[in-house]
Design a protein around this motif. Structure first.
Motif, mmCIF file in Angstrom:
data_model
loop_
_atom_site.group_PDB
_atom_site.id
_atom_site.type_symbol
_atom_site.label_atom_id
_atom_site.label_comp_id
_atom_site.label_asym_id
_atom_site.label_seq_id
_atom_site.Cartn_x
_atom_site.Cartn_y
_atom_site.Cartn_z
ATOM 1 N N ASP A 118 16.751 11.266 38.701
ATOM 2 C CA ASP A 118 18.031 10.825 39.236
ATOM 3 C C ASP A 118 18.032 9.620 39.775
ATOM 4 O O ASP A 118 19.434 9.012 39.177
ATOM 5 N N GLY A 119 16.837 8.661 39.119
ATOM 6 C CA GLY A 119 16.966 7.509 39.393
ATOM 7 C C GLY A 119 17.482 6.294 37.952
ATOM 8 O O GLY A 119 17.827 5.253 38.056
ATOM 9 N N TYR A 120 17.677 7.811 36.681
ATOM 10 C CA TYR A 120 18.092 7.641 34.946
ATOM 11 C C TYR A 120 19.246 7.906 34.994
ATOM 12 O O TYR A 120 19.149 8.017 33.631
ATOM 13 N N SER A 121 19.388 8.447 35.734
ATOM 14 C CA SER A 121 21.071 9.532 35.290
ATOM 15 C C SER A 121 21.926 8.845 34.266
ATOM 16 O O SER A 121 23.029 9.171 33.384
ATOM 17 N N GLY A 122 22.552 7.560 35.013
ATOM 18 C CA GLY A 122 23.662 6.923 34.452
ATOM 19 C C GLY A 122 24.378 6.347 35.077
ATOM 20 O O GLY A 122 26.334 6.764 34.484
ATOM 21 N N HIS A 123 24.851 8.155 36.055
ATOM 22 C CA HIS A 123 25.857 8.149 36.847
ATOM 23 C C HIS A 123 26.436 7.727 37.971
ATOM 24 O O HIS A 123 25.165 8.026 39.041
ATOM 25 N N ILE A 124 27.065 6.638 38.560
ATOM 26 C CA ILE A 124 26.952 6.351 39.945
ATOM 27 C C ILE A 124 27.438 6.678 41.027
ATOM 28 O O ILE A 124 28.427 7.538 40.098
ATOM 29 N N PRO A 125 26.471 7.385 41.715
ATOM 30 C CA PRO A 125 27.189 8.485 42.849
ATOM 31 C C PRO A 125 28.645 7.605 43.813
ATOM 32 O O PRO A 125 29.019 6.680 43.726
ATOM 33 N N LYS A 126 29.201 9.087 43.628
ATOM 34 C CA LYS A 126 30.341 8.371 44.422
ATOM 35 C C LYS A 126 30.089 7.742 45.837
ATOM 36 O O LYS A 126 31.423 7.429 46.847
ATOM 37 N N SER A 127 28.611 8.554 46.663
ATOM 38 C CA SER A 127 28.616 8.120 47.824
ATOM 39 C C SER A 127 28.215 6.488 47.251
ATOM 40 O O SER A 127 27.795 6.060 49.143
#
Length: 768
Positions: A118-127
């Motif tokens: 999760d901390g490294y996925s590269g996808h900034i969450p919409k939250s």
């Protein structure tokens, strides 16, 4: 009018106040005024972020690089000497624009080397919406320029998807590049969601920093003409001074002879000047050079001109970008916006970069773990024009790590070391004439890039929104630093902050910092021995009282073991709360599994004969995976031109035809070129050309065998001794039918883009 309570965004549309009846005559027309969500006098906002720039460079703070814009803004505002970044590109940018810690917004590593944790996925969450999205909803015009580096690498083709591009994240306008670095002469540029060519060539005087300033100034003038009543938010993030160090010769020549005595002497001078200027405390100590980092005295005399020129180029590059920022500031002032524009000028998204290691003409050698000698670089440079080629489009040079260490004076570390302040402490200057009285005293309060968004919202009078587009929003990790605008002496309010990049880590709490270097030093070439067995529990931790020890000079780990133990426990708590675990997760692709780098899920592709500009990270891995390329084409007499190319002049591979002869070249970052050439000309007429690449062994960077076939007959073959495990470039592309961007081969560099004179019907690529 400002809203101090959290809002759900977007705001509902102002309803109609008119009442419709059967006829216009019977109807009542009474439009309601549009609801204003901002006070009339809210400031415009400009964030300037320079790349890979350490605190020991600007002359304003004791360095020897001329930075007139920092000098001007510092005199007109205030400066921060205890401001911090994350030690790496994407993580800093994600934290800066969201107000959250970098792992919590999935940016524990650069976007190209993302993985599944999760901390490294590269996808900034919409939250964790970007500040641009918040300000846009409140009525700001929003624009971004330059280096982005926060779009998942797999989403950066012309086909999108575009929801994670800047214009999908709150910016109404974007002009720049999506990758982590770019040639300053031949960048792969994006305007909004369309790839575009630079407006002119390097020979015509093009430079990316100038282009970014020109475009931002044009946007400002359009804003003034079309939306004069709206405030604006601008994010201007240069590609400088990240590698490759590209700047026109006249800028580098300004520094001829200035660094002849080397990096050790440079640090001494800068350290003393920083004290004289009051930038660092009088009791600060100059930290020693790490025993794995070369001294200047150890550099052979015949290599010193090369090392000196690398720094001269870097210095000219740094001054040049500061001057471009100055042009943008001057335009803001000229248009009448200066008095009420809050400017954050952050000198570096991390410290100076030691990724040039021993000094290089092709800086991606380090990322690929390929070891070379300085002599190889100097010898290869001779073919390109000698030392004058440094800084030009012909090479992707970056200076010796010793210069990066000097640029991080007075601290120990560099970029990629989250453990030491040389990697994470960067100067920041803030100017806002309407709201901040100029004050020469540096602000010494501990602050972090995650504090910028809370500061903006605080100044504008906006509470962090409760939800955006129906998505509940995460709490901010940063805190406003607006309390420091009027006070250099008030106690700091940012009490706790963790740092972690690829296993290098630290924890700050209330004046103390505990640090662990981790498994690798960025300036040491090759894969660290024992990395596959590295256990973070075995790392040696250091302890510093930053209140008394500004530079981490005195390790108190042995004298205060209980305090160190508590801080180590606090790091684990912060790590667990922010998705940092597993510690060192960013190493997974970078060092442990380069074969798992971001790549498309496909195993075969079909391209048209005029397909261009596919970013390398999305393209078939033609240089490091067994593959077959089949080209259906029509060959004219004396055919010439590029069939395809992947990469750039500083590293790549290409297949082309030269006066009817089929040619292939593998350019291993300029230091090793392998050319394969048929002995006879291609037949005129329809033909099928096949290029087969196979591995000689299982090593990711091991040798590969290339065969060229024409109509099922082998016409040439050869072995390439070494290959690039991760890839050739960060921002260049796969092109078919011509060589756009930067040409791979010197054999056609003067003829680029060297469009194929025949017809390419279809190109089919498959892994084998």
């Amino acid at each position: 009018m400002t809203r101090k309570t959290p809002q759900s965004l977007p705001f509902p549309r102002t309803p109609s106040g008119s009442r419709a009846a059967k006829t216009i005559q019977e109807s009542v027309y009474n439009p309601l005024p549009q609801e204003a969500h901002l006070d009339d006098d809210v400031p415009n906002i400009l964030i300037v972020l320079i790349d890979d720039a350490g605190p020991g460079l600007p002359h304003t703070f004791g360095g020897e690089v001329n930075t007139p814009t920092i000098e001007k803004l510092s005199a007109q505002g205030i400066a921060y000497n205890c401001f911090h970044t994350t030690a790496m590109c994407s993580p800093t940018r994600a934290s800066l624009l969201t107000g959250r810690n970098h792992h919590r917004v999935c940016a524990g590593q650069i976007a190209e080397l993302a993985n599944d944790w999760d901390g490294y996925s590269g996808h900034i969450p919409k939250s964790s919406a970007l500040v641009a999205d918040v300000l846009r909803n409140y009525g700001y015009s929003t624009g971004a320029w330059g280096k982005w580096h926060n779009t998942p690498a797999e989403e950066t083709t012309v086909a999108g998807p575009f929801h994670n591009w800047p214009t999908g994240l709150g910016f109404e306008y974007f002009y720049g590049f999506l990758a982590g670095e770019a040639s300053q002469y031949e960048p792969n540029l994006v305007r909004n969601t369309t790839y575009v060519a630079p407006p002119k060539t390097a020979e015509e005087g093009y430079h990316l920093s100038e282009d970014l300033a020109d475009d931002a100034m044009r946007w400002l003038r359009n804003h003034k003409g079309c939306q004069p009543d709206k405030p604006f938010f601008m994010y201007w993030a240069s590609g400088a001074i990240h590698g490759p160090h590209h700047v026109h010769k006249q800028w580098a020549d300004k520094y001829k002879g200035k660094f002849d005595d080397g990096w050790d002497a440079y640090r001494e001078r800068v350290f003393h000047r920083a004290k004289e200027k009051g930038w660092i405390p009088q009791n600060a100590q100059l930290t020693p050079r790490h025993d794995t980092l070369s001294s200047w005295d150890s550099i052979p005399e015949d290599e010193r001109p090369f090392q000196r020129r690398l720094m001269e180029v870097a210095a000219g590059y740094a001054e040049h970008v500061d001057v471009q920022v100055g042009r943008l500031i001057d335009e803001i002032d000229r248009l009448g916006y200066g008095e009420n524009t809050l400017v954050f000028y952050i000198w570096g998204d991390n410290g100076s970069s030691a990724e040039g290691q021993n000094g290089t003409i092709s800086e991606l050698l380090a990322q690929n773990g390929i070891q070379t000698t300085v002599r190889e670089h100097i010898d290869a440079l001779e073919e390109l024009g000698g030392l004058d080629a440094l800084g030009s489009p012909k090479v992707d040079n970056q200076y010796h790590a010793g210069w990066a260490w000097a640029g991080s004076t007075p601290y120990k570390g560099t970029k990629l070391l989250a453990s030491h302040l040389g990697g994470t402490r960067n100067p920041m200057v803030v100017r806002w004439p309407k709201g901040i009285k100029a004050d020469p005293m540096p602000r010494p309060q501990f602050h972090h890039v995650n504090d910028i968004v809370p500061t903006i919202l605080d100044v504008v009078g906006i509470a962090p929104p409760s939800s955006i587009d129906g998505v509940p929003q995460d709490a901010m990790d940063g805190s406003s630093l607006a309390y420091t605008f009027d006070s250099a002496t008030e106690a700091g309010r940012h009490k706790t902050q963790y740092f972690e990049i690829m296993g290098s880590r630290a924890i700050y709490h209330d004046g103390w910092m505990a640090s662990a270097i981790g498994p690798r030093l960025p300036w040491v070439p090759g894969t660290p021995p024992g990395i596959h067995d590295w256990d973070p529990d075995n790392d040696i931790w250091e302890l510093y009282n930053l209140t008394e020890d500004w530079t981490q000079a005195n390790d108190l780990a042995s004298t205060e073991p209980e305090r160190l133990a508590k801080l180590k426990d606090l790091f684990l708590i912060e790590a667990a709360n922010n998705n940092v675990l597993p510690i060192g997760g960013g190493l997974w692709v970078m060092v442990l599994h380069p074969e798992q780098r971001i790549s498309p899920p496909h195993t075969q592709w079909t391209f048209s004969g005029d397909f261009v500009r596919m970013p390398e990270f999305n393209a078939p891995a033609l240089g490091n995976r067994p593959n077959r390329v089949v080209i259906d084409c029509d060959i004219p007499e004396h055919a010439s031109g590029v069939l395809y190319k992947l990469g750039s002049a500083a590293g790549g591979l290409t297949c082309f035809v030269d006066d009817g002869v089929l040619c292939y070249e593998h350019n291993l970052f300029l230091v090793e070129r392998t050319k394969i050439r048929a002995s006879t000309k291609l037949p005129v007429g329809k033909a099928q050309i096949v290029i087969e690449t196979t591995r000689q062994d299982s090593r990711p960077a091991g040798p590969i065998l290339v065969k060229l076939k024409v109509n099922d007959r082998v016409v040439a073959e050869g072995e390439i001794p070494r290959s690039a495990a991760l890839g050739f470039t960060a921002n260049d592309c796969l092109d078919i039918g011509m060589a756009m961007g930067s040409p791979v081969s010197l054999d056609y560099a003067e003829r680029a883009p060297f469009k194929f004179t025949g017809t390419i019907g279809e190109v089919r690529v498959s892994y084998i």
